[in-house]
Design a protein around this motif. Structure first.
Motif, PDB file in Angstrom:
ATOM      1  N   ASP A  51      -6.045  -1.081  -5.152  1.00 46.08           N
ATOM      2  CA  ASP A  51      -5.523  -1.681  -3.923  1.00 46.08           C
ATOM      3  C   ASP A  51      -6.473  -2.785  -3.466  1.00 46.08           C
ATOM      4  O   ASP A  51      -7.577  -2.501  -3.022  1.00 46.08           O
ATOM      5  CB  ASP A  51      -5.371  -0.616  -2.833  1.00 46.08           C
ATOM      6  N   GLU A  52      -6.026  -3.991  -3.607  1.00 43.54           N
ATOM      7  CA  GLU A  52      -6.804  -5.176  -3.236  1.00 43.54           C
ATOM      8  C   GLU A  52      -8.257  -5.082  -3.687  1.00 43.54           C
ATOM      9  O   GLU A  52      -9.183  -5.047  -2.864  1.00 43.54           O
ATOM     10  CB  GLU A  52      -6.737  -5.399  -1.719  1.00 43.54           C
ATOM     11  N   GLN A  79      -8.891   0.825  -1.243  1.00 44.56           N
ATOM     12  CA  GLN A  79      -9.258  -0.496  -0.742  1.00 44.56           C
ATOM     13  C   GLN A  79     -10.740  -0.567  -0.359  1.00 44.56           C
ATOM     14  O   GLN A  79     -11.414  -1.524  -0.674  1.00 44.56           O
ATOM     15  CB  GLN A  79      -8.375  -0.843   0.450  1.00 44.56           C
ATOM     16  N   SER A 103       0.835  -1.211   0.000  1.00 48.29           N
ATOM     17  CA  SER A 103       0.000   0.000   0.000  1.00 48.29           C
ATOM     18  C   SER A 103       0.861   1.250   0.000  1.00 48.29           C
ATOM     19  O   SER A 103       0.538   2.238  -0.665  1.00 48.29           O
ATOM     20  CB  SER A 103      -0.916   0.008   1.218  1.00 48.29           C
TER      21      SER A 103
HETATM   22 MG   LIG Z   1      -2.365  -2.819   2.214  1.00 49.45          MG
END
Ligand SMILES: [Mg+2]
Ligand SMILES: Nc1ncnc2c1ncn2[C@@H]1O[C@H](COP(=O)(O)OP(=O)(O)O)[C@@H](O)[C@H]1O
Lengths: 397, 261
Positions: free
Chosen positions: B171-172, B93, B50
């Motif tokens: 992000d993810e 995220q 991240s």
């Molecule tokens: Mg992360």
């Protein structure tokens, strides 16, 4: 096509910009696109293009062919697809032919083939008529009523928490309370002092100036001392606390709600009342009188300062005046108000925090409501207790 | 959509050092990301994936080293990299939707603020993005708090795509989605990047995503990119974490599934 030229001499025409040219000839409209057909560029010419396009289409009384050629296009994105779609839909019952479009365009339009722009989307803005305003007013009244009605419930829950604490004192979160006392008191001292000092000075000036006409400015001390002690200090301190602590408590608990921390507490089996509310209430019960006393003495200081500077009344005269004019009962009437205010301010602030929903605007709304209710409560509680004491003639006359 | 030809570097990170106090997260990290590819960034929890993404998107200043996105340094630009803001889309995220704006307004916001596009055209564009991410147009009127997890991610993707970016940072994206939802999201990403020609940088833990949609993979460990490239190369790489991650029971299972297809 002689016919056209005679009757519609203006038909032949050319409209051009950086991204397109529209050539009207006979029964065909040739539209050539070139350059960078991406959102940034299209956004700038979108309105103009449609104006030109409408003009070109509008001149023809019979069926037309529209040919859109993409030979000159450098790059495209999805907004280009939307534009072409709109142009196709706009030219109802005409043949719109696409020629030489880049491959990228074709794959994008395949992806967007099922997108239906003609779908009727609801209008967003609502027009407010007088009836809506009446409705809003009614709703506001109901809200105020409910806000009033929930107070006993809050107090009830709080009493339950107190009883619980009395039965199991070791469960009380002492560290948390100390933290909150510190947080509510220390950073507030300067502002409470400054405000009380200034208001004390200003009040003194107003009164002393009028009394000095009769040469009676010495009497101002006892009078101001009493007003400062019984009313102004507690009101000012209460309002500052409503502004500082109510807002921060609501924002704190509100953001915990938004973050689902409150829900997490509940499923872990923690009682929110005991865990979050009690330490804050207890802290406020201690912080409020401390700040009030500071406010009282700051008020004296302001008053003494002004009398010395403007009326040449020395400190010893002032202190004597205070001793004569202010009794311990006066300080008592002030301090006896603080627990009521403290409990109500914190309960209301916590309650508003608990009402926050998961959007930022609601956090702002409830923080505002918390402060407004807090200010209102400070004044109401002050008035009720002041009237009570004057009626029963209990503490001093 | 850029003038940079395919398979050229669009992101170059050189000798990057990131540090929080004494906690050295990246030390001399190098990474090059190609245009037109979905690049997956993998690594154990806390290896600084991240942080790397935040550094690439100009949210964190590196302690040393350089980052170039499309040849531009995301920090040196005076206006916080505004030029780049038109060229990238970022999917956070948890979506990071603006909670006080409706879904439609969330998508319209970048168009209005960055390009001054408003009115009907903006609305049509926003509905088109909703369509692209596979959501019904009725979703447009909802507030973010009324959406399910999967819908939030899709709306966030639609917002990230609002300006038709050249680079998409994720992000993810599939964390927190059920396997079917995650698979659908993967398919959506693959389709969109093909159709729109976007380059994607994606942090992920999801082995399915890695095998299914990532053209390139970069593995983060010990503050560096220890290996990057095509998946075959990664799988052969001799490093305990890589072997454990891809060679574990779950990894073997996914590999077998992919081969059967
Ligand atoms: Mg992360
Ligand atoms: N804002 C921050 N302040 C201090 N340390 C941070 C911050 N953000 C991340 N870190 C540290 O950087 C390291 C990498 O974090 P992160 O990039 O979030 O890991 P992950 O690879 O799981 O995404 C962790 O050790 C974390 O503690």
């Amino acid at each position: 096509m002689l016919y056209n030229c005679h009757i519609y001499p203006l038909i032949q025409g050319l409209m051009k910009s950086d991204l397109y040219s529209i050539i009207v000839e006979n029964n065909r409209i040739n539209i050539a696109l070139f350059g960078r057909w991406t959102l940034a560029h299209i956004g700038a010419i979108e309105r103009q293009l449609f104006k030109d396009y409408k003009l070109a289409l509008g001149r023809k009384p019979y069926k037309l062919n529209v040919i859109i050629s993409g030979r000159g296009i450098d790059i495209v994105d999805t907004s280009a697809v939307l534009m072409i779609k709109k142009m196709q839909i706009f030219a109802t019952d005409m043949d719109v032919e696409l020629a030489d479009m880049p491959d990228e365009f074709n794959s994008l339009s395949l992806k967007l083939a099922d997108f239906d722009i003609t779908q009727k989307h609801p209008k967003q803005s609502k027009i407010r008529g007088p009836l809506d305003m009446l409705e809003a007013f009614g709703k506001a009244c109901l809200r105020s009523y409910r806000a009033f009605a929930e107070t006993p419930q809050l107090l009830g829950l709080f009493l339950m928490a107190i009883l619980h604490t009395l039965r199991k004192p070791f469960e009380f979160r002492f560290t948390s309370m100390v933290y909150h006392i510190q947080y509510m008191t220390i950073p507030a001292i300067a502002i409470v002092f400054a405000v009380s000092f200034m208001v004390g000075a200003v009040l003194t000036e107003q009164v002393a100036w009028r009394l000095s006409i009769f040469g009676a400015e010495e009497y101002v001390v006892g009078f101001i001392g009493m007003v400062t002690t019984r009313e102004t200090s507690i009101l000012l301190t209460g309002m500052l606390i409503a502004g500082r602590s109510s807002s921060s408590i609501t924002a704190e608990i509100g953001s915990m709600r938004m973050n689902e921390e409150i829900d997490a507490m509940k499923v872990i089996g923690l009682d929110v009342m005991r865990f979050l509310v009690m330490p804050r209430v207890m802290a406020m019960l201690i912080a409020f009188p401390i700040l009030t006393v500071i406010g009282i003495f700051a008020g004296y200081a302001g008053s003494a300062f002004l009398l010395y500077v403007r009326y040449d009344i020395g400190l010893s005269v002032f202190i004597d005046g205070i001793y004569d004019g202010v009794t311990i009962y006066d300080i008592g009437t002030a301090l006896v108000k603080t627990p009521f205010m403290a409990v109500m301010l914190v309960l209301v602030a916590c309650n508003e925090g608990m009402k926050v929903q998961s959007n930022a605007a609601s956090l702002g709304y409830h923080t505002t409501v918390s402060v407004v209710k807090g200010l209102f409560l400070v004044i109401i509680i002050d008035a009720i207790i002041a009237i009570y004491f004057t009626q029963v003639n209990l503490l001093g006359s | 959509m850029t003038d940079i030809p395919a398979n050229q570097a669009i992101i170059v990170v050189e000798n990057l050092r990131s540090q929080f106090g004494t906690n050295l997260v990246h030390d001399d990290l190098n990474l090059t990301i190609e245009k037109g590819v979905i690049t997956g960034i993998v690594g154990g929890s806390g290896t600084g994936k991240s942080v790397l993404l935040r550094t690439m998107t100009g949210l964190k200043k590196p302690e040393a080293g350089s980052v170039k996105i499309l040849g531009v340094n995301p920090f040196s630009e005076t206006k916080g990299g505004l030029g780049l803001a038109r060229k990238w889309g970022v999917l956070f995220q948890d979506g990071a939707l603006f909670s006080s704006l409706s879904v439609l307004d969330n998508i319209r916001l970048p168009m209005k603020e960055q390009l001054g596009i408003h009115g009907q055209f903006a609305q049509e564009l926003a509905y088109m993005k909703l369509f692209l991410v596979g959501l019904d147009w009725t979703v447009g009127q909802l507030m973010p708090s009324e959406l399910s997890g999967g819908m939030r991610k899709r709306v966030a993707l639609a917002r990230a795509l609002a300006l038709d970016p050249e680079i998409l940072f994720l992000d993810e994206p599939t964390s927190g989605l059920d396997p079917i939802g995650a698979e659908k999201f993967d398919e959506l990403l693959l389709e969109l990047t093909h159709a729109l020609g976007i380059s994607v940088v994606m942090i992920t833990h999801d082995l399915d995503s890695i095998f299914k949609i990532c053209g390139n993979v970069a593995v983060l460990a010990d503050g560096k990119v220890i290996v990057d490239g095509k998946l075959d190369k990664i799988l052969k790489f001799d490093h305990p974490w890589v072997q454990e991650y891809f060679g574990g029971a779950r990894g073997r299972q996914v590999q077998a599934q992919q081969q059967n297809k």
